[in-house]
Design an enzyme around this catalytic site. Structure first.
Site, PDB file in Angstrom:
ATOM      1  CB  CYS A 134     -27.112   2.281 132.683  1.00 15.35           C
ATOM      2  SG  CYS A 134     -26.585   1.147 133.978  1.00 15.35           S
ATOM      3  CB  CYS A 137     -26.630  -1.465 132.197  1.00 13.56           C
ATOM      4  SG  CYS A 137     -27.348  -0.553 133.535  1.00 13.56           S
ATOM      5  CG  ASP A 138     -26.202  -0.446 128.340  1.00 14.69           C
ATOM      6  OD1 ASP A 138     -26.649  -1.587 128.504  1.00 14.69           O
ATOM      7  OD2 ASP A 138     -26.909   0.578 128.354  1.00 14.69           O
TER       8      ASP A 138
END
Ligand code: NDP
Length: 306
Positions: A134, A137-138
């Protein structure tokens, strides 16, 4: 045991749309949101192709809007994951993680799909320490660093473009000599100066130490090896359907997607309906998932009336 008319499992665009429609039809739906409330779109950036949003909308914001809309009509939306079902009984028996047991007259499966990984032992070792599926997200953790994105589809392109805005350099590792992504995405990737596409390459090993990933070993088409220095390794090679709980009961295709009948959302068990990515290996868009959630709700209504 709690008895519900319509139980919806999953909370992406399909699950929430099914909830909006069944709530408006006074079927008092209960929704279990699953591990990722709002589904995969909560991990994406802007959605630019959902009709009605000329300026685009954030994935998480859209899911929050759908959730609020379902709540407004009285859907009972709960945290939790369905652990097991018994579809041989009427009403269906459903056990929820945490111990709750429900009986449901109709069941809507909208559990979506999850990211695939390559299956390398080193990938497993560094999950959460440089290996991620992701980028949204990261990606933030790899600001001004060099990263690798694996895959050649729209997700990989979207991830590479997102990371290119944060990172110094993005290596996009593509196993063929072409991208699978849409033409517009390809153009954007190829026009971004800090994205380098490594055509016909496959990751062989993610390298690192106790501080996390520091390089990736790749193999080219002729088997020649190449080492790329990178601290992030983003896997974007597609998804698999979340059908484990239903596997013993419902007909699935060879990839594990739930088989639906004709132009309906009916599954191989009467009273069980499937919508969204869990039954769609082809289109997999927010708009098609929402559309099939609407179809499932209408199918549930017809089924319960009978
Ligand atoms: P796709 O299945 O479209 O693409 C997967 C990519 O990963 C392909 O390039 C594939 O290579 C590659 N791949 C698969 N397995 C491996 C492996 N073991 N090793 C190396 N490479 C591998 O998945 P996506 O998640 O990209 O997209 C899914 C759907 O969602 C698509 O319909 C897409 O259009 C849609 N989507 C739309 C977006 C948008 O409209 N904004 C954003 C994101 C996704 P190969 O091509 O050789 O098979």
């Amino acid at each position: 045991m709690e008895h519900v008319k319509c139980l919806i499992v999953g909370s992406g665009p399909a699950g929430y749309t099914a909830a909006i429609y069944t709530a408006r039809a006074s079927l008092q739906p209960v929704v279990y949101e699953g591990l990722l409330p709002g589904g995969q779109l909560t991990t994406t950036t802007d959605i630019e192709n959902f009709p009605g949003y000329p300026k685009g909308i954030g994935g998480a914001a859209m899911m929050e809007d759908l959730r609020s809309q379902a709540l407004r009509f009285g859907a009972d939306i709960r945290p939790g994951t369905v652990a097991s079902v018994d579809l041989s009984r009427r009403p269906f028996a459903v056990a929820v993680d945490g111990g709750a047991a429900l009986a449901a007259d109709a069941l809507v499966v909208a559990t979506g799909a999850s990211a695939k990984y390559l299956g390398l032992p080193s990938e497993e070792r560094f999950k959460g320490q440089g290996v991620s599926a992701c980028a949204t997200c990261d990606g933030f953790f790899y600001r001004k660093q060099d990263v690798v994105v694996v895959g050649g589809g729209d997700t990989a392109c979207e991830d590479a473009l997102h990371l290119a805005g944060l990172c110094r350099k993005v290596y996009m590792v593509v196993r063929r000599s072409v991208l699978r992504a849409s033409h517009a995405m390809q153009q954007r990737v190829l026009a971004t100066p800090n994205i380098e596409v490594l055509w016909e390459h496959q990751p062989k090993e993610v390298l690192g130490d106790e501080r996390g990933v520091n390089a990736v070993r790749l193999a080219g088409a002729a088997g020649e090896e190449r080492r790329v220095e990178a601290t992030g390794f983003f896997v974007a090679i597609g998804h698999h359907p979340n059908t484990e709980v239903f596997r013993p009961w419902l007909q699935l295709d060879e990839q594990g997607y739930i088989v639906t009948q004709g132009k309906s959302t009916r599954t191989s068990v009467e009273g069980v309906f499937a919508c969204g990515d869990v039954q769609d290996p082809v289109y997999r868009q927010a708009i098609t998932a929402a559309g099939s959630g609407c179809m499932a709700a209408i199918d549930v209504e017809h089924f319960l009336k009978r």
